[in-house]
Design an enzyme around this catalytic site. Structure first.
Site, PDB file in Angstrom:
ATOM      1  NE  ARG B  16       4.191 -10.838  45.558  1.00  0.00           N
ATOM      2  CZ  ARG B  16       4.565  -9.767  45.265  1.00  0.00           C
ATOM      3  NH1 ARG B  16       4.324  -8.997  46.314  1.00  0.00           N
ATOM      4  NH2 ARG B  16       4.652  -8.721  43.959  1.00  0.00           N
ATOM      5  CG  HIS B 217      -0.312  -1.429  40.510  1.00  0.00           C
ATOM      6  ND1 HIS B 217      -0.659  -1.725  42.305  1.00  0.00           N
ATOM      7  CD2 HIS B 217       0.255  -2.589  40.560  1.00  0.00           C
ATOM      8  CE1 HIS B 217      -0.712  -2.823  42.378  1.00  0.00           C
ATOM      9  NE2 HIS B 217       0.748  -3.026  41.917  1.00  0.00           N
ATOM     10  CB  CYS B 248      -2.941   0.725  45.221  1.00  0.00           C
ATOM     11  SG  CYS B 248      -0.831   1.845  44.829  1.00  0.00           S
TER      12      CYS B 248
END
Lengths: 314, 314
Positions: B16, B217, B248
């Site tokens: 996803r 992250h 990102c």
């Protein structure tokens, strides 16, 4: 909960350990350019070159030229590395910093396959090297234990085995009247996890009072977590490589990551409230220069993403 | 010294969050192939797709086809994501797992610039979404706080600000009679360090009894150290992305790293003695498949180096 040091000394080993992994075609002037750039970032110590057999390590054939070419900035220590008496004498000639390095491998198989040496031969060579240091007036120096946590041939190195090898190496230093300045535990192939770091650092401390230092590789991404485990035990001395320059010839894959990246280790320290004296944005610029020089991306994520701006509107 | 959980639930979000960052040209059959491969690795939950406006997120235009095409393996939860009512209704139709997702951003500027939304509008939308969940018989679900630690526009998000936004979102859930199943703190741009993780996780726990989860992250390489800080506080639920798939979009550099890599987080857990149910070698193979599918290297160092063989002679 932890015993964080207030200041951590990071030795930049990229120009030595990193360039050693790159093709010999990297130009001397570029190596000098990187060392000079690193000199401006606040790193207190830079390993500039190793003195080795130029047939075996052609990447370091220009070690004397590097030593002669760099601009020495006050307050920065410019160091070097060697693996035998000849290398040490060249290092002395170079004018680079030459602490009395004692070293050995915890893994017997690693020693046999990479150095064609038995454990007894290794200790004997270290004893002779230590005698040579004393002849040249050198006192205590660091003691490096390679493959302290594991190697590809033997797998995990048990703590007891690492301690046994260390005890032999410590004896070499102590018998020469020059106890180790520190014991540097090297995770040469990125075998350790944080629990392993805690176990070995604690065991070494239980046995000796010499400061413990860590030379960590980030082969499997646990390098920074391993560093944190060390910091939380008060370890205040680390080796690291700008941009993660260099790789791991022993990891079984050419693209495997090498040392922890200096700027990322400095960031970890910074975010834990620990001083390193390092200007992190300047060091990320040096990491980009290093990537330009070697002509391929390095593994440092921080250098790619850039430093997080904590107060963008300030 | 720490409160490590015995088991950690890692939700695989690569298909996803990862594919969302890649060009829309990635073929549906390849996405399905990766999800099917992930199903064989022991990961307990896989976020397969998000249901979004296909003009805004063309990468996810095939979400229904993915849901229809995957081979559902017993014991694996196949989840999805959405940001509005329409997306939720599509997710319901897809037959993917649809927990009642409540979400919001800690940063007002992030909300304004990325979603053209004010904080009050955000809460109002969540209230309506929560009412829709109740109409469809959904009880408690996870609560996601994006940019919980920092954002590029506001810099550091103070703990008090994150708590304030969380209190509004928690109220939305509690007032609907469906208190959050967990509070997932998202370090959307890799702004946090281990101390920040400790501070916010502890503050959330002091205020609420809901379990805390982390969505980290690795933008600046502190992701695994941040995970370790969470694990040491007993956090037992994480999101991660196979191979570090994805990047990102907010880090200011196209090559910036994205989520922590699932196999690297699983390795950290393994080396700390924590079960995840994940077959790490199988997951590193899935990471290589992911890299093949996107056609460029991913950030996972473990996938490149390979798993360390702890007992090569056994």
């Amino acid at each position: 909960m932890s015993d964080l040091p207030s200041f951590v000394h990071i030795t930049e080993v990229g120009p030595r350990e990193g360039f050693q992994f790159e093709p010999p075609s990297i130009q001397t002037k570029d190596k000098i350019r990187l060392i000079d750039a690193l000199s401006e970032t606040g790193v207190p110590e830079i390993e500039c070159a190793s003195f080795a057999n130029r047939k075996v390590v052609p990447q370091m054939a220009d070690a004397l030229d590097i030593a002669a070419g760099i601009t020495r900035r006050s307050g920065v220590v410019y160091g070097s590395m060697w693996l035998n008496a000849k290398g040490f004498l060249q290092a002395l000639d170079s004018g680079l910093y030459t602490p009395a390095l004692t070293f050995g491998s915890a893994s017997d198989s690693f020693l046999a396959r990479n150095n064609n040496t038995t454990p007894d031969q290794q200790i004997d060579r270290q004893r002779k090297l230590r005698a040579l240091y004393s002849e040249h007036g050198l006192g205590s120096g660091p003691l490096y234990l390679f493959t302290a946590f594991g190697c590809n041939y033997e797998g995990v190195i048990p703590v007891e085995k690492a301690l046994h090898r260390l005890s032999e190496l410590v004896a070499v230093c102590e018998e020469a009247g020059a106890p180790p300045a520190n014991i540097t535990l090297c995770d040469t192939i990125g075998a350790a996890g944080p629990s392993d770091v805690r176990a070995l650092v604690s065991a070494v401390r239980d046995r000796w009072e010499y400061p413990v230092a860590l030379h960590l590789h980030d082969t499997r991404e646990l390098g920074i977590a391993n560093a944190m485990a060390g910091l939380e035990l008060g370890v205040a001395r680390f080796d690291a490589s700008v941009g993660g320059l260099g790789g791991c010839p022993f990891a079984g894959h050419k693209s495997a990551a090498g040392n922890v990246a200096t700027e990322e280790l400095a960031l970890l320290c910074d975010r834990l409230g620990i001083e390193t004296g390092i200007d992190i944005p300047a060091l990320t610029r040096a990491a980009k220069l290093a990537a330009d020089i070697v002509g391929h991306p390095l593994t440092s994520k921080l250098a790619l993403a850039g430093v997080f701006n904590r107060s963008p509107e300030a």
